[in-house]
Every structure is written in structure tokens, then in C-alpha cells.
Design a protein around this motif. Structure first.
Motif, PDB file in Angstrom:
ATOM      1  N   LEU A  99       0.848  -1.193   0.000  1.00 48.57           N
ATOM      2  CA  LEU A  99       0.000   0.000   0.000  1.00 48.57           C
ATOM      3  C   LEU A  99       0.881   1.239   0.000  1.00 48.57           C
ATOM      4  O   LEU A  99       1.371   1.680   1.033  1.00 48.57           O
ATOM      5  CB  LEU A  99      -0.932  -0.004   1.215  1.00 48.57           C
ATOM      6  N   THR A 100       1.079   1.797  -1.187  1.00 47.82           N
ATOM      7  CA  THR A 100       1.805   3.046  -1.348  1.00 47.82           C
ATOM      8  C   THR A 100       0.815   4.104  -1.827  1.00 47.82           C
ATOM      9  O   THR A 100      -0.285   3.780  -2.288  1.00 47.82           O
ATOM     10  CB  THR A 100       2.924   2.904  -2.399  1.00 47.82           C
ATOM     11  N   ILE A 101       1.203   5.354  -1.743  1.00 51.51           N
ATOM     12  CA  ILE A 101       0.301   6.417  -2.180  1.00 51.51           C
ATOM     13  C   ILE A 101      -0.046   6.287  -3.667  1.00 51.51           C
ATOM     14  O   ILE A 101      -1.225   6.393  -4.044  1.00 51.51           O
ATOM     15  CB  ILE A 101       0.886   7.814  -1.849  1.00 51.51           C
ATOM     16  N   PRO A 102       0.920   6.043  -4.546  1.00 55.04           N
ATOM     17  CA  PRO A 102       0.548   5.857  -5.970  1.00 55.04           C
ATOM     18  C   PRO A 102      -0.431   4.696  -6.189  1.00 55.04           C
ATOM     19  O   PRO A 102      -1.363   4.823  -6.977  1.00 55.04           O
ATOM     20  CB  PRO A 102       1.908   5.576  -6.641  1.00 55.04           C
ATOM     21  N   PHE A 103      -0.213   3.589  -5.464  1.00 53.60           N
ATOM     22  CA  PHE A 103      -1.110   2.433  -5.621  1.00 53.60           C
ATOM     23  C   PHE A 103      -2.505   2.758  -5.092  1.00 53.60           C
ATOM     24  O   PHE A 103      -3.523   2.406  -5.706  1.00 53.60           O
ATOM     25  CB  PHE A 103      -0.535   1.216  -4.894  1.00 53.60           C
ATOM     26  N   VAL A 104      -2.573   3.433  -3.963  1.00 56.62           N
ATOM     27  CA  VAL A 104      -3.870   3.826  -3.384  1.00 56.62           C
ATOM     28  C   VAL A 104      -4.609   4.762  -4.332  1.00 56.62           C
ATOM     29  O   VAL A 104      -5.813   4.635  -4.545  1.00 56.62           O
ATOM     30  CB  VAL A 104      -3.659   4.489  -2.005  1.00 56.62           C
ATOM     31  N   LYS A 105      -3.892   5.710  -4.916  1.00 54.87           N
ATOM     32  CA  LYS A 105      -4.512   6.626  -5.880  1.00 54.87           C
ATOM     33  C   LYS A 105      -5.094   5.855  -7.057  1.00 54.87           C
ATOM     34  O   LYS A 105      -6.201   6.147  -7.530  1.00 54.87           O
ATOM     35  CB  LYS A 105      -3.474   7.627  -6.392  1.00 54.87           C
ATOM     36  N   GLN A 106      -4.349   4.867  -7.517  1.00 55.04           N
ATOM     37  CA  GLN A 106      -4.802   4.064  -8.662  1.00 55.04           C
ATOM     38  C   GLN A 106      -6.055   3.279  -8.329  1.00 55.04           C
ATOM     39  O   GLN A 106      -7.031   3.291  -9.082  1.00 55.04           O
ATOM     40  CB  GLN A 106      -3.673   3.120  -9.081  1.00 55.04           C
ATOM     41  N   VAL A 107      -6.045   2.603  -7.179  1.00 53.07           N
ATOM     42  CA  VAL A 107      -7.171   1.736  -6.798  1.00 53.07           C
ATOM     43  C   VAL A 107      -8.420   2.565  -6.519  1.00 53.07           C
ATOM     44  O   VAL A 107      -9.521   2.206  -6.947  1.00 53.07           O
ATOM     45  CB  VAL A 107      -6.803   0.883  -5.564  1.00 53.07           C
ATOM     46  N   LEU A 108      -8.264   3.671  -5.820  1.00 49.98           N
ATOM     47  CA  LEU A 108      -9.410   4.486  -5.413  1.00 49.98           C
ATOM     48  C   LEU A 108      -9.750   5.576  -6.429  1.00 49.98           C
ATOM     49  O   LEU A 108     -10.671   6.360  -6.211  1.00 49.98           O
ATOM     50  CB  LEU A 108      -9.155   5.103  -4.038  1.00 49.98           C
ATOM     51  N   GLU A 109      -8.968   5.587  -7.525  1.00 51.94           N
ATOM     52  CA  GLU A 109      -9.204   6.551  -8.621  1.00 51.94           C
ATOM     53  C   GLU A 109      -9.217   7.989  -8.105  1.00 51.94           C
ATOM     54  O   GLU A 109     -10.118   8.778  -8.379  1.00 51.94           O
ATOM     55  CB  GLU A 109     -10.524   6.229  -9.340  1.00 51.94           C
ATOM     56  N   LEU A 110      -8.178   8.312  -7.379  1.00 49.74           N
ATOM     57  CA  LEU A 110      -8.055   9.664  -6.805  1.00 49.74           C
ATOM     58  C   LEU A 110      -7.216  10.555  -7.731  1.00 49.74           C
ATOM     59  O   LEU A 110      -6.328  10.079  -8.406  1.00 49.74           O
ATOM     60  CB  LEU A 110      -7.401   9.586  -5.423  1.00 49.74           C
TER      61      LEU A 110
END
Length: 231
Positions: free
Chosen positions: A220-231
Motif C-alpha cells: 500500500l503506497t500512495i501511488p497504488f492507493v490513488k490508482q485503486v481508489l481513482e483519486l
């Protein structure tokens, strides 16, 4: 623990140990519930906004009471369950402890109010335990039975205080760890700054990230979280 003939399951992770108290007031409530779960008779009414842990605490009480007092009877009734009807309450006076979750769902329903009024009186007369959760304090409820409001007002009334952002971060990190995930302070703070702050939403988001992390075999990194949550 005697179970009602309904499909009512208690969450395995609903324990006293993993309830994040935050405020001193919540710590005092937790201590009172723990004492009651050891067999100390009590009448407690707790209330708070969604996501403050009302159901968690009642389920934790039910499980701990059953473990500590295996020969005593405890019942947990989530009033959101559509299978529950007022007539089912009649036999609960034979239980040693009863938990009524989501009291607001019976407000204005005379049959439910009457059934719970009678149960209150029966349990009180026998020196047993009653734990009720609701969305509002008894004084704010628009009950049909004035006598029921007076009974509820006589209970130990406790408002569950919402968690601070720091406490919410601690909670989601704790839940992530239980899932085998590492949620750094940086990522947790990012989630709190970008997402809704209510706990049901945060925990639902964690579920989504858990599934995505497992599927992609990614941390769980910030880039991965952004990708998954479409932020």
C-alpha cells in the motif's frame, strides 16, 4: 450462550481489546461494560452517530459475557434485522443479560415500545443486565410510551465520543495489520486527508485496498492507493 432462532452472527473481531476508545469518557464506558460482562448487573444506554462503535461494543459484550459466564444466558438483538418481531422479546426475561442494538428503529412503534418496556421492568425486577444502543439520547427520542422514556432515562446514559483523526489513523492501521497489511503513517494520513472521515467509509475503503493489494501483490503506497481508489 443461548441463541435466538435467527440468522444473527456476531463479528469475530468485535472485542473489547480492539475497540479504540480515544477519549477518557469512552474508556470509562468500556470499563463499565467489561465489569458487566463479568456478571455485574447493570443497565446501560449508549448512543452515538453511525460509525462510533455502538454495535461493536454490544457484540463484544455479548461474546465476552458468554465466555466469562458460560452457564448464563445472553441475547443480542440487532433491531435492523427484519426477522425480529415484538413477540420474540417476551421470552427474553429468562435471560441473564440482553443487548438491544439500534433502539431508534422501534421508536414510534407501539408494539415494539410496549414489548421493550415490559422487558425492561422484568429484567430490572430480577436484578439482571440490559444494554441498549441508540442513535440519540433517551430525552431526544419521540416515543409513544412516556413511561418507556422515563425508564431509559434512569439507565446509565453514555454518549460515545467520535474519534479524532489521530485515533482514526490508529484504528485503520490496526485493522490493516489484522489483515496482514502494512499501512504507513504517510499513507494513512493521505487517506484521511482525501477520503470521507466516517469510520464505515474508511473501513470499507480498507476492504477495497486489501482485495486490490492481494490481487496485484502490491504494497500500500500512495501511488497504488490513488490508482485503486481513482483519486
Amino acid at each position: 450462550m443461548q441463541q435466538l432462532p435467527l440468522d444473527i452472527e456476531l463479528k469475530a473481531d468485535a472485542t473489547f481489546d480492539n475497540f479504540v476508545t480515544g477519549s477518557d469518557g469512552n474508556s470509562q464506558l468500556l470499563s463499565r461494560l467489561q465489569s458487566a460482562a463479568q456478571g455485574e448487573a447493570d443497565f446501560i444506554y449508549l448512543y452515538g452517530e453511525p460509525g462510533t462503535g455502538r454495535s461493536h461494543l454490544l457484540q463484544a459484550f455479548t461474546q465476552h459475557y458468554s465466555e466469562n459466564l458460560p452457564h448464563s444466558l445472553v441475547a443480542y438483538l440487532p433491531l435492523e434485522n427484519s426477522q425480529l418481531v415484538p413477540d420474540m422479546v417476551e421470552g427474553l426475561s429468562g435471560f441473564d443479560a440482553v443487548c438491544i442494538d439500534g433502539f431508534e428503529r422501534c421508536v414510534g412503534d407501539k408494539a415494539w415500545e410496549t414489548a421493550l418496556f415490559n422487558l425492561y421492568n422484568q429484567l430490572k425486577e430480577q436484578g439482571k443486565t440490559l444494554i441498549i444502543s441508540g442513535a440519540e439520547a433517551p430525552q431526544a427520542l419521540k416515543l409513544t410510551l412516556a413511561d418507556l422514556k422515563s425508564r431509559l432515562s434512569a439507565m446509565l446514559i453514555h454518549a460515545i465520543q467520535p474519534l479524532s483523526d489521530d485515533d482514526k489513523r490508529l484504528l485503520i492501521q490496526k485493522k490493516a495489520k489484522e489483515r496482514g497489511l502494512e499501512l504507513s503513517d504517510e499513507v494513512a494520513n493521505f487517506l484521511l486527508s482525501r477520503q470521507q472521515r466516517d469510520l464505515p467509509h474508511l473501513l470499507g475503503m480498507l476492504e477495497t485496498l486489501d482485495q486490490a493489494s492481494l490481487q496485484a501483490q502490491r504494497r500500500l503506497t500512495i501511488p497504488f492507493v490513488k490508482q485503486v481508489l481513482e483519486l
